[in-house]
Design a protein around this motif. Structure first.
Motif, PDB file in Angstrom:
ATOM      1  N   GLU A 144     -19.664  -7.878  -6.395  1.00 25.12           N
ATOM      2  CA  GLU A 144     -18.793  -7.806  -7.566  1.00 25.12           C
ATOM      3  C   GLU A 144     -17.350  -7.524  -7.173  1.00 25.12           C
ATOM      4  OE1 GLU A 144     -20.938  -4.856  -9.676  1.00 25.12           O
ATOM      5  OE2 GLU A 144     -22.442  -6.256 -10.432  1.00 25.12           O
ATOM      6  N   SER A 145     -17.165  -6.574  -6.262  1.00 31.03           N
ATOM      7  CA  SER A 145     -15.799  -6.266  -5.823  1.00 31.03           C
ATOM      8  C   SER A 145     -15.204  -7.432  -5.047  1.00 31.03           C
ATOM      9  CB  SER A 145     -15.795  -5.005  -4.960  1.00 31.03           C
ATOM     10  OG  SER A 145     -16.667  -5.160  -3.845  1.00 31.03           O
ATOM     11  N   GLY A 146     -16.018  -8.076  -4.201  1.00 32.71           N
ATOM     12  CA  GLY A 146     -15.516  -9.179  -3.383  1.00 32.71           C
ATOM     13  C   GLY A 146     -15.103 -10.383  -4.202  1.00 32.71           C
ATOM     14  N   ASP A 147     -15.945 -10.764  -5.163  1.00 32.38           N
ATOM     15  CA  ASP A 147     -15.626 -11.939  -5.980  1.00 32.38           C
ATOM     16  C   ASP A 147     -14.385 -11.692  -6.838  1.00 32.38           C
ATOM     17  OD1 ASP A 147     -17.782 -13.222  -4.903  1.00 32.38           O
ATOM     18  OD2 ASP A 147     -19.081 -12.984  -6.643  1.00 32.38           O
ATOM     19  N   ALA A 148     -14.298 -10.504  -7.448  1.00 28.40           N
ATOM     20  CA  ALA A 148     -13.143 -10.201  -8.288  1.00 28.40           C
ATOM     21  C   ALA A 148     -11.863 -10.101  -7.453  1.00 28.40           C
ATOM     22  CB  ALA A 148     -13.376  -8.901  -9.048  1.00 28.40           C
ATOM     23  N   THR A 149     -11.964  -9.460  -6.303  1.00 29.53           N
ATOM     24  CA  THR A 149     -10.797  -9.309  -5.439  1.00 29.53           C
ATOM     25  C   THR A 149     -10.313 -10.666  -4.935  1.00 29.53           C
ATOM     26  OG1 THR A 149     -11.545  -7.113  -4.741  1.00 29.53           O
ATOM     27  CG2 THR A 149      -9.912  -8.199  -3.341  1.00 29.53           C
ATOM     28  N   ALA A 150     -11.241 -11.567  -4.619  1.00 27.00           N
ATOM     29  CA  ALA A 150     -10.858 -12.909  -4.156  1.00 27.00           C
ATOM     30  C   ALA A 150     -10.078 -13.657  -5.239  1.00 27.00           C
ATOM     31  CB  ALA A 150     -12.111 -13.695  -3.767  1.00 27.00           C
ATOM     32  N   ILE A 151     -10.522 -13.542  -6.488  1.00 27.94           N
ATOM     33  CA  ILE A 151      -9.816 -14.201  -7.594  1.00 27.94           C
ATOM     34  C   ILE A 151      -8.395 -13.674  -7.705  1.00 27.94           C
ATOM     35  CG2 ILE A 151      -9.750 -14.463 -10.105  1.00 27.94           C
ATOM     36  CD1 ILE A 151     -12.828 -14.370 -10.073  1.00 27.94           C
ATOM     37  N   VAL A 152      -8.262 -12.338  -7.677  1.00 33.11           N
ATOM     38  CA  VAL A 152      -6.931 -11.735  -7.820  1.00 33.11           C
ATOM     39  C   VAL A 152      -6.042 -12.096  -6.640  1.00 33.11           C
ATOM     40  CG1 VAL A 152      -5.676  -9.546  -7.973  1.00 33.11           C
ATOM     41  CG2 VAL A 152      -7.818  -9.850  -9.239  1.00 33.11           C
ATOM     42  N   ARG A 153      -6.583 -12.049  -5.425  1.00 29.80           N
ATOM     43  CA  ARG A 153      -5.773 -12.367  -4.244  1.00 29.80           C
ATOM     44  C   ARG A 153      -5.295 -13.817  -4.263  1.00 29.80           C
ATOM     45  NH1 ARG A 153      -9.438  -9.112   0.231  1.00 29.80           N
ATOM     46  NH2 ARG A 153      -8.256  -7.160   0.192  1.00 29.80           N
ATOM     47  N   ARG A 154      -6.169 -14.731  -4.680  1.00 23.44           N
ATOM     48  CA  ARG A 154      -5.763 -16.139  -4.715  1.00 23.44           C
ATOM     49  C   ARG A 154      -4.631 -16.356  -5.719  1.00 23.44           C
ATOM     50  NH1 ARG A 154     -11.640 -17.137  -4.372  1.00 23.44           N
ATOM     51  NH2 ARG A 154     -12.093 -17.810  -2.234  1.00 23.44           N
ATOM     52  N   HIS A 155      -4.728 -15.751  -6.884  1.00 21.42           N
ATOM     53  CA  HIS A 155      -3.657 -15.894  -7.874  1.00 21.42           C
ATOM     54  C   HIS A 155      -2.365 -15.234  -7.391  1.00 21.42           C
ATOM     55  CE1 HIS A 155      -6.761 -17.274 -10.636  1.00 21.42           C
ATOM     56  NE2 HIS A 155      -5.821 -17.573 -11.484  1.00 21.42           N
ATOM     57  N   LEU A 156      -2.494 -14.076  -6.736  1.00 17.43           N
ATOM     58  CA  LEU A 156      -1.303 -13.408  -6.207  1.00 17.43           C
ATOM     59  C   LEU A 156      -0.649 -14.253  -5.123  1.00 17.43           C
ATOM     60  CD1 LEU A 156       0.521 -10.913  -6.025  1.00 17.43           C
ATOM     61  CD2 LEU A 156      -1.135  -9.920  -4.419  1.00 17.43           C
ATOM     62  N   GLU A 157      -1.454 -14.840  -4.244  1.00 17.51           N
ATOM     63  CA  GLU A 157      -0.915 -15.692  -3.178  1.00 17.51           C
ATOM     64  C   GLU A 157      -0.196 -16.911  -3.766  1.00 17.51           C
ATOM     65  OE1 GLU A 157      -2.459 -18.155   0.774  1.00 17.51           O
ATOM     66  OE2 GLU A 157      -3.872 -16.957  -0.404  1.00 17.51           O
ATOM     67  N   THR A 158      -0.799 -17.522  -4.793  1.00 17.33           N
ATOM     68  CA  THR A 158      -0.161 -18.665  -5.445  1.00 17.33           C
ATOM     69  C   THR A 158       1.169 -18.264  -6.061  1.00 17.33           C
ATOM     70  OG1 THR A 158      -2.302 -19.690  -5.934  1.00 17.33           O
ATOM     71  CG2 THR A 158      -0.423 -20.395  -7.267  1.00 17.33           C
ATOM     72  N   TYR A 159       1.188 -17.113  -6.710  1.00 17.08           N
ATOM     73  CA  TYR A 159       2.418 -16.619  -7.333  1.00 17.08           C
ATOM     74  C   TYR A 159       3.516 -16.435  -6.293  1.00 17.08           C
ATOM     75  CZ  TYR A 159       5.547 -13.381  -9.766  1.00 17.08           C
ATOM     76  OH  TYR A 159       6.647 -12.771 -10.314  1.00 17.08           O
ATOM     77  N   ARG A 160       3.161 -15.819  -5.160  1.00 18.48           N
ATOM     78  CA  ARG A 160       4.173 -15.560  -4.135  1.00 18.48           C
ATOM     79  C   ARG A 160       4.593 -16.833  -3.415  1.00 18.48           C
ATOM     80  NH1 ARG A 160       1.564  -9.925  -1.634  1.00 18.48           N
ATOM     81  NH2 ARG A 160       2.370  -8.554  -3.288  1.00 18.48           N
ATOM     82  N   THR A 161       3.643 -17.753  -3.221  1.00 20.23           N
ATOM     83  CA  THR A 161       3.956 -19.010  -2.540  1.00 20.23           C
ATOM     84  C   THR A 161       4.906 -19.867  -3.356  1.00 20.23           C
ATOM     85  OG1 THR A 161       1.795 -19.013  -1.443  1.00 20.23           O
ATOM     86  CG2 THR A 161       2.965 -21.115  -1.557  1.00 20.23           C
ATOM     87  N   THR A 162       4.735 -19.849  -4.671  1.00 27.09           N
ATOM     88  CA  THR A 162       5.575 -20.672  -5.539  1.00 27.09           C
ATOM     89  C   THR A 162       6.908 -20.007  -5.859  1.00 27.09           C
ATOM     90  OG1 THR A 162       4.445 -19.753  -7.486  1.00 27.09           O
ATOM     91  CG2 THR A 162       3.618 -21.837  -6.600  1.00 27.09           C
ATOM     92  N   GLY A 163       7.146 -18.848  -5.248  1.00 32.15           N
ATOM     93  CA  GLY A 163       8.461 -18.224  -5.412  1.00 32.15           C
ATOM     94  C   GLY A 163       8.619 -17.376  -6.643  1.00 32.15           C
ATOM     95  N   GLY A 164       7.534 -16.802  -7.124  1.00 34.41           N
ATOM     96  CA  GLY A 164       7.632 -15.909  -8.271  1.00 34.41           C
ATOM     97  C   GLY A 164       8.470 -14.694  -7.938  1.00 34.41           C
ATOM     98  N   PRO A 165       9.229 -14.185  -8.890  1.00 33.14           N
ATOM     99  CA  PRO A 165      10.088 -13.036  -8.605  1.00 33.14           C
ATOM    100  C   PRO A 165       9.274 -11.782  -8.325  1.00 33.14           C
ATOM    101  CG  PRO A 165      10.044 -13.494 -10.961  1.00 33.14           C
ATOM    102  CD  PRO A 165       9.327 -14.621 -10.290  1.00 33.14           C
ATOM    103  N   GLY A 166       9.607 -11.104  -7.226  1.00 35.23           N
ATOM    104  CA  GLY A 166       8.903  -9.884  -6.868  1.00 35.23           C
ATOM    105  C   GLY A 166       9.565  -8.674  -7.482  1.00 35.23           C
ATOM    106  N   LEU A 167       9.637  -8.643  -8.796  1.00 37.52           N
ATOM    107  CA  LEU A 167      10.322  -7.552  -9.476  1.00 37.52           C
ATOM    108  C   LEU A 167       9.359  -6.412  -9.766  1.00 37.52           C
ATOM    109  CD1 LEU A 167      12.385  -9.653 -12.060  1.00 37.52           C
ATOM    110  CD2 LEU A 167      13.146  -8.735  -9.860  1.00 37.52           C
ATOM    111  N   PRO A 168       9.704  -5.185  -9.352  1.00 37.41           N
ATOM    112  CA  PRO A 168       8.828  -4.051  -9.645  1.00 37.41           C
ATOM    113  C   PRO A 168       8.911  -3.651 -11.108  1.00 37.41           C
ATOM    114  CG  PRO A 168      10.835  -3.289  -8.590  1.00 37.41           C
ATOM    115  CD  PRO A 168      10.892  -4.799  -8.590  1.00 37.41           C
ATOM    116  N   GLY A 169       7.916  -2.903 -11.560  1.00 37.19           N
ATOM    117  CA  GLY A 169       7.927  -2.428 -12.939  1.00 37.19           C
ATOM    118  C   GLY A 169       7.261  -3.398 -13.893  1.00 37.19           C
ATOM    119  N   GLY A 170       7.097  -2.959 -15.117  1.00 34.72           N
ATOM    120  CA  GLY A 170       6.512  -3.817 -16.142  1.00 34.72           C
ATOM    121  C   GLY A 170       5.039  -3.577 -16.375  1.00 34.72           C
TER     122      GLY A 170
END
Length: 201
Positions: A144-170
Motif C-alpha cells: 500500500e505504501s509502495g503503490d501510493a508513493t510511486a504514484i506521488v513520486r511520478r506526478h512530482l517528477e513530471t511536475y518538476r521536469t515540465t518546469g513547475g514553479p518550486g514555490l514554498p507554502g500554500g
C-alpha cells in the motif's frame, strides 16, 4: 488536463465492503425475522459498525492532480501543492515532506508489516521510482505504501521536469468536522441502544 488519480488500499477496501454488506444483510434479516421492532432495537449498533468500516478504510485516500497532492485522513485533510513538496518517503507510511519541514503521513497508505517486509523480494523494490540506495521494502510494488508513493513520486517528477514553479507554502490542513460529528452521534446512539437493551434484559 489529466484526470485526478485516487488511491485507496485494496485490502482495506475489500474488508470494508464485506463488513458493510454483512451489516446490510443483518438489517434485512432483522426486518424479516422480527419486523420493525427488531430493526429499531439493533439498527444503531449495526449502523455504527458499518460506519466505522467506511470511516477507517473507504474514506481515507490519497488524490493526486496536476497541481497538488491531497491526503485525506480520518480527522484531517491536507492539500499540498507540488511546489511545496520537498520530498516523499514511505518508511512508516506514504509521507509527504513540505519545504517548511512538515511531515504529512497518509492513513490510506501504511507501510507493510515486519513479516511482509522480510518477504519482499529485491526485484519488487527495484521497479519502483526513487534512488536505489534509499529504497526500502515499504517502496515495494504491490504494497500500500509502495503503490501510493510511486504514484506521488511520478506526478512530482513530471511536475518538476515540465518546469513547475518550486514555490514554498500554500499547504492547507482542515479538520473533517462533519465526520467527527457524525461519528460521535452514531456511536452515542449505538451505546444508548445497547444500554437500553441491557436495562431491559
Amino acid at each position: 488536463m489529466p484526470q485526478p488519480v485516487t488511491f485507496r488500499p485494496r485490502g482495506g477496501l475489500i474488508l470494508a465492503v464485506i463488513a458493510i454488506v454483512i451489516c446490510a444483510l443483518g438489517l434485512i434479516g432483522l426486518i424479516l425475522s422480527e419486523g420493525t421492532e427488531g430493526l429499531f432495537g439493533w439498527f444503531w449498533p449495526i449502523a455504527a459498525f458499518a460506519w466505522g468500516a467506511w470511516l477507517l478504510y473507504i474514506n481515507p485516500c490519497v488524490t493526486v492532480t496536476e497541481g497538488f497532492v491531497e491526503i485525506r485522513n480520518i480527522l484531517r485533510t491536507h492539500r499540498v501543492p507540488w511546489g511545496d513538496v520537498d520530498d516523499v518517503e514511505s518508511r512508516y507510511a506514504l509521507t509527504v515532506m513540505t519545504r517548511d519541514g512538515r511531515r504529512i503521513r497518509a492513513w490510506a497508505a501504511p507501510a507493510p508489516s515486519a513479516r511482509q517486509a522480510l518477504a519482499t523480494r529485491r526485484d519488487e523494490v527495484s521497479r519502483t521510482p526513487g534512488e536505489g540506495d534509499t529504497r526500502r521494502p515499504s517502496d515495494a510494488e504491490g504494497t500500500e505504501s509502495g503503490d501510493a508513493t510511486a504514484i506521488v513520486r511520478r506526478h512530482l517528477e513530471t511536475y518538476r521536469t515540465t518546469g513547475g514553479p518550486g514555490l514554498p507554502g500554500g499547504t492547507t490542513s482542515t479538520w473533517n468536522l462533519w465526520l467527527v460529528a457524525v461519528t460521535v452521534a452514531v456511536v452515542a446512539a449505538a451505546l444508548a441502544t445497547l444500554a437500553g437493551a441491557a436495562a431491559h434484559g
